[in-house]
Scaffold this motif. Structure first.
Motif, short mmCIF file in Angstrom:
data_model
loop_
_atom_site.label_atom_id
_atom_site.label_comp_id
_atom_site.label_asym_id
_atom_site.label_seq_id
_atom_site.Cartn_x
_atom_site.Cartn_y
_atom_site.Cartn_z
N LYS A 57 0.83 -1.21 0.00
CA LYS A 57 0.00 0.00 0.00
C LYS A 57 0.86 1.25 0.00
O LYS A 57 1.96 1.28 0.53
CB LYS A 57 -0.91 0.03 1.22
CG LYS A 57 -1.76 -1.22 1.41
CD LYS A 57 -2.64 -1.49 0.21
CE LYS A 57 -3.50 -2.72 0.46
NZ LYS A 57 -4.08 -3.25 -0.74
N THR A 58 0.31 2.31 -0.59
CA THR A 58 0.97 3.61 -0.62
C THR A 58 0.26 4.56 0.36
O THR A 58 -0.85 4.27 0.81
CB THR A 58 0.90 4.24 -2.03
OG1 THR A 58 -0.48 4.49 -2.34
CG2 THR A 58 1.53 3.33 -3.08
N PRO A 59 0.87 5.71 0.64
CA PRO A 59 0.19 6.69 1.49
C PRO A 59 -1.16 7.15 0.90
O PRO A 59 -2.10 7.39 1.65
CB PRO A 59 1.18 7.85 1.56
CG PRO A 59 2.51 7.20 1.40
CD PRO A 59 2.26 6.11 0.39
N VAL A 60 -1.26 7.23 -0.43
CA VAL A 60 -2.53 7.61 -1.06
C VAL A 60 -3.61 6.60 -0.70
O VAL A 60 -4.73 6.96 -0.33
CB VAL A 60 -2.39 7.73 -2.59
CG1 VAL A 60 -3.74 7.92 -3.25
CG2 VAL A 60 -1.45 8.88 -2.96
N TYR A 61 -3.28 5.32 -0.79
CA TYR A 61 -4.24 4.28 -0.43
C TYR A 61 -4.65 4.42 1.04
O TYR A 61 -5.84 4.36 1.36
CB TYR A 61 -3.67 2.88 -0.66
CG TYR A 61 -4.58 1.82 -0.10
CD1 TYR A 61 -5.66 1.35 -0.84
CD2 TYR A 61 -4.41 1.34 1.19
CE1 TYR A 61 -6.54 0.41 -0.31
CE2 TYR A 61 -5.28 0.41 1.73
CZ TYR A 61 -6.33 -0.05 0.98
OH TYR A 61 -7.20 -0.97 1.50
N ARG A 73 -6.01 14.64 -1.54
CA ARG A 73 -5.81 15.74 -2.51
C ARG A 73 -4.37 16.24 -2.47
O ARG A 73 -3.75 16.46 -3.51
CB ARG A 73 -6.77 16.90 -2.23
CG ARG A 73 -8.16 16.68 -2.78
CD ARG A 73 -8.99 17.95 -2.72
NE ARG A 73 -9.24 18.39 -1.36
CZ ARG A 73 -10.24 17.98 -0.59
NH1 ARG A 73 -11.10 17.11 -1.07
NH2 ARG A 73 -10.39 18.43 0.62
N TYR A 74 -3.84 16.42 -1.28
CA TYR A 74 -2.48 16.90 -1.15
C TYR A 74 -1.48 15.89 -1.73
O TYR A 74 -0.59 16.26 -2.48
CB TYR A 74 -2.15 17.20 0.32
CG TYR A 74 -0.72 17.61 0.49
CD1 TYR A 74 -0.29 18.89 0.13
CD2 TYR A 74 0.23 16.71 0.97
CE1 TYR A 74 1.03 19.26 0.25
CE2 TYR A 74 1.56 17.08 1.09
CZ TYR A 74 1.95 18.35 0.74
OH TYR A 74 3.27 18.71 0.84
N LYS A 78 1.20 16.13 -5.06
CA LYS A 78 2.64 15.89 -4.94
C LYS A 78 3.11 14.67 -5.72
O LYS A 78 4.22 14.19 -5.53
CB LYS A 78 3.03 15.73 -3.46
CG LYS A 78 2.85 16.99 -2.66
CD LYS A 78 3.77 18.07 -3.19
CE LYS A 78 3.69 19.33 -2.39
NZ LYS A 78 4.59 20.36 -2.91
N GLY A 79 2.25 14.15 -6.59
CA GLY A 79 2.66 13.05 -7.46
C GLY A 79 2.07 11.70 -7.12
O GLY A 79 2.45 10.69 -7.72
N GLY A 80 1.17 11.66 -6.15
CA GLY A 80 0.50 10.40 -5.82
C GLY A 80 -0.31 9.90 -7.01
O GLY A 80 -0.80 10.69 -7.82
N LYS A 81 -0.45 8.61 -7.13
CA LYS A 81 -1.11 8.01 -8.29
C LYS A 81 -2.59 7.76 -8.01
O LYS A 81 -2.96 7.20 -6.98
CB LYS A 81 -0.43 6.70 -8.65
CG LYS A 81 1.02 6.90 -9.05
CD LYS A 81 1.70 5.58 -9.29
CE LYS A 81 3.16 5.80 -9.58
NZ LYS A 81 3.91 4.55 -9.58
N GLU A 82 -3.42 8.16 -8.97
CA GLU A 82 -4.88 8.01 -8.86
C GLU A 82 -5.27 6.56 -8.59
O GLU A 82 -6.12 6.29 -7.74
CB GLU A 82 -5.53 8.50 -10.16
CG GLU A 82 -7.04 8.35 -10.21
CD GLU A 82 -7.77 9.38 -9.38
OE1 GLU A 82 -8.90 9.08 -8.95
OE2 GLU A 82 -7.24 10.48 -9.16
#
Length: 87
Positions: A57-61, A73-74, A78-82
């Motif tokens: 998992k990533t921080p976006v997830y 959103r932040y 900063k380049g997080g993937k949709e």
């Protein structure tokens, strides 16, 4: 453990333990997320927005899973993937 010159030169990874690898940004983006902390970790400490933990998992997830829209959103800005919002 025997302490000698070689063992003193070993660099330990403070983010990794014998059970699970995680990063401060994953923790800050999760259930108890705080946008100010996330910003500091990225802008000051250089934490990677797309780092993957041992759970894949990533921080976006982590932020999306815990419905932290401001953090998502932040991170995206900063380049997080949709696609990481759903994984």
């Amino acid at each position: 453990m025997q302490v000698n010159e070689e063992s003193l030169n070993v660099k330990l990874d403070p983010l990794k333990n014998k059970y699970h690898r995680t990063y401060p940004l994953h923790i800050a983006s999760g259930e108890r997320s705080n946008l100010a902390d996330v910003k500091v970790l990225i802008e000051t400490c250089g934490q990677g927005v797309n780092e993957i933990d041992d759970d894949g998992k990533t921080p976006v997830y982590r932020a999306a899973y815990h419905d932290k829209k401001d953090v998502v959103r932040y991170l995206m800005s900063k380049g997080g993937k949709e696609e990481d919002k759903k994984n």
